[in-house]
Design an enzyme around this catalytic site. Structure first.
Site, PDB file in Angstrom:
ATOM      1  N   LYS A  13       0.826  -1.214   0.000  1.00  0.00           N
ATOM      2  CA  LYS A  13       0.000   0.000   0.000  1.00  0.00           C
ATOM      3  C   LYS A  13       0.858   1.261   0.000  1.00  0.00           C
ATOM      4  O   LYS A  13       0.635   2.170  -0.782  1.00  0.00           O
ATOM      5  CB  LYS A  13      -0.928   0.009   1.225  1.00  0.00           C
ATOM      6  CG  LYS A  13      -1.836  -1.204   1.331  1.00  0.00           C
ATOM      7  CD  LYS A  13      -2.762  -1.116   2.532  1.00  0.00           C
ATOM      8  CE  LYS A  13      -2.056  -1.092   3.873  1.00  0.00           C
ATOM      9  NZ  LYS A  13      -1.329  -2.349   4.197  1.00  0.00           N
ATOM     10  N   ARG A  85      -8.935   1.086   9.919  1.00  0.00           N
ATOM     11  CA  ARG A  85      -8.545  -0.287  10.217  1.00  0.00           C
ATOM     12  C   ARG A  85      -9.610  -1.027  11.026  1.00  0.00           C
ATOM     13  O   ARG A  85      -9.451  -2.211  11.310  1.00  0.00           O
ATOM     14  CB  ARG A  85      -7.242  -0.282  11.009  1.00  0.00           C
ATOM     15  CG  ARG A  85      -6.004  -0.428  10.124  1.00  0.00           C
ATOM     16  CD  ARG A  85      -4.854  -0.656  11.059  1.00  0.00           C
ATOM     17  NE  ARG A  85      -3.668  -1.223  10.520  1.00  0.00           N
ATOM     18  CZ  ARG A  85      -2.709  -0.548   9.903  1.00  0.00           C
ATOM     19  NH1 ARG A  85      -2.854   0.711   9.632  1.00  0.00           N
ATOM     20  NH2 ARG A  85      -1.609  -1.157   9.538  1.00  0.00           N
ATOM     21  N   ARG A 124      11.736  -5.880   4.119  1.00  0.00           N
ATOM     22  CA  ARG A 124      11.475  -4.439   4.038  1.00  0.00           C
ATOM     23  C   ARG A 124      12.516  -3.657   4.842  1.00  0.00           C
ATOM     24  O   ARG A 124      12.846  -3.998   5.970  1.00  0.00           O
ATOM     25  CB  ARG A 124      10.074  -4.128   4.589  1.00  0.00           C
ATOM     26  CG  ARG A 124       9.800  -2.635   4.696  1.00  0.00           C
ATOM     27  CD  ARG A 124       8.339  -2.293   4.684  1.00  0.00           C
ATOM     28  NE  ARG A 124       7.638  -2.682   5.891  1.00  0.00           N
ATOM     29  CZ  ARG A 124       6.321  -2.510   6.061  1.00  0.00           C
ATOM     30  NH1 ARG A 124       5.575  -1.987   5.108  1.00  0.00           N
ATOM     31  NH2 ARG A 124       5.752  -2.898   7.183  1.00  0.00           N
ATOM     32  N   ARG A 157      11.999  -2.009  10.503  1.00  0.00           N
ATOM     33  CA  ARG A 157      11.017  -1.602  11.498  1.00  0.00           C
ATOM     34  C   ARG A 157      10.901  -2.657  12.593  1.00  0.00           C
ATOM     35  O   ARG A 157      10.924  -3.840  12.317  1.00  0.00           O
ATOM     36  CB  ARG A 157       9.660  -1.400  10.823  1.00  0.00           C
ATOM     37  CG  ARG A 157       9.513  -0.031  10.188  1.00  0.00           C
ATOM     38  CD  ARG A 157       8.286   0.059   9.322  1.00  0.00           C
ATOM     39  NE  ARG A 157       7.093  -0.538   9.908  1.00  0.00           N
ATOM     40  CZ  ARG A 157       5.904  -0.536   9.331  1.00  0.00           C
ATOM     41  NH1 ARG A 157       5.752   0.029   8.144  1.00  0.00           N
ATOM     42  NH2 ARG A 157       4.866  -1.089   9.915  1.00  0.00           N
ATOM     43  N   ARG A 168       0.295  -9.176  13.670  1.00  0.00           N
ATOM     44  CA  ARG A 168      -0.337  -8.130  12.850  1.00  0.00           C
ATOM     45  C   ARG A 168      -1.291  -8.740  11.831  1.00  0.00           C
ATOM     46  O   ARG A 168      -2.339  -8.170  11.531  1.00  0.00           O
ATOM     47  CB  ARG A 168       0.737  -7.294  12.142  1.00  0.00           C
ATOM     48  CG  ARG A 168       1.489  -6.383  13.100  1.00  0.00           C
ATOM     49  CD  ARG A 168       2.748  -5.831  12.476  1.00  0.00           C
ATOM     50  NE  ARG A 168       2.485  -4.891  11.411  1.00  0.00           N
ATOM     51  CZ  ARG A 168       3.373  -4.587  10.466  1.00  0.00           C
ATOM     52  NH1 ARG A 168       4.554  -5.153  10.441  1.00  0.00           N
ATOM     53  NH2 ARG A 168       3.057  -3.717   9.545  1.00  0.00           N
TER      54      ARG A 168
END
Ligand SMILES: Nc1ncnc2c1ncn2[C@@H]1O[C@H](COP(=O)(O)OP(=O)(O)O)[C@@H](O)[C@H]1O
Length: 211
Positions: A13, A85, A124, A157, A168
């Site tokens: 996203k 969310r 990532r 992260r 998550r």
């Protein structure tokens, strides 16, 4: 035009929102980026949000809704990335837009499997200075783990560690996935195959946004 990008963490996203926002002159509102910045700067919001984020849980609705009210441009023209969310957040968004005489044009669902998500999140890396997002394998920086723009060392992260990622995904399934039906009922949901390469996803995204 006001858009929502919906989908599990790691679906791409943010990568797509940054580019599309620039091309269409929209404001990219990533609640995740805003919250991480607040945590880094130890603002009152950051202090409240940190404990939830470290566990991979959602930050309480009231905090997020207040945050959105603050950053929303009066005339609209935004891509919401990572918001709403929960159903409560989606309802709050509807109310806010209505109050401002705006509306939500499209909700783009970034469709990918869990395995793809885990793969993407583990690779990532982000620039702590400008927020650029890379992937060690799929979207690597030109020089080893250093931002192309800032020459700053990229970081991983906290919440991209595997055990947090699993939590998550669970949170997404329970609290966020119900939004798919919520927006389907309103007739504004568009599904996008987000498992393809970044460029291919982008071309497809532009097509669905334009039609
Ligand atoms: N289509 C894609 N193919 C491969 N990797 C991708 C793709 N889109 C994004 N990525 C990489 O996957 C990771 C997650 O993307 P990101 O845009 O941060 O997802 P989200 O904002 O949905 O959490 C990043 O490392 C990014 O570079």
């Amino acid at each position: 035009m006001n858009l929502v990008f919906l989908g599990p963490p790691g679906a791409g996203k943010g990568t797509q929102a940054k580019r599309l926002a620039q091309e269409l002159g929209l404001k990219h509102i990533s609640t995740g980026d805003i919250l991480r910045e607040a945590v880094k700067n130890e603002t009152p919001l950051g202090k409240k949000a940190k404990e939830y984020m470290d566990r991979g849980e959602l930050v309480p609705d009231e905090l997020i809704i207040a945050l959105i009210e603050e950053v929303m441009p009066p005339g609209g023209g935004v891509i919401f990335d990572g918001f709403p969310r929960t159903i409560a957040q989606a309802e709050a968004l509807d109310n806010m837009l209505k109050r401002k005489g705006l509306n939500l044009d499209k909700v783009i669902l970034f469709d990918v499997d869990d395995e793809v998500v885990v793969d993407r999140l583990s690779g990532r890396r982000v620039c702590p200075s400008c927020g650029a997002v890379y992937h060690l394998k799929f979207n690597p920086p030109k020089n080893d783990e250093v931002c192309d723009r800032c020459s700053v060392k990229l970081i991983q992260r906290e919440d991209d560690r595997e055990e947090v990622v699993r939590n998550r995904l669970e949170v997404y399934r329970k609290q966020t996935a119900p939004l798919i039906e919520y927006y389907e009922r309103k007739g504004i949901l568009i599904r996008l195959d987000a498992s393809k390469e970044i460029e291919e996803v982008y071309q497809e995204l532009k097509k669905v946004v334009a039609t």
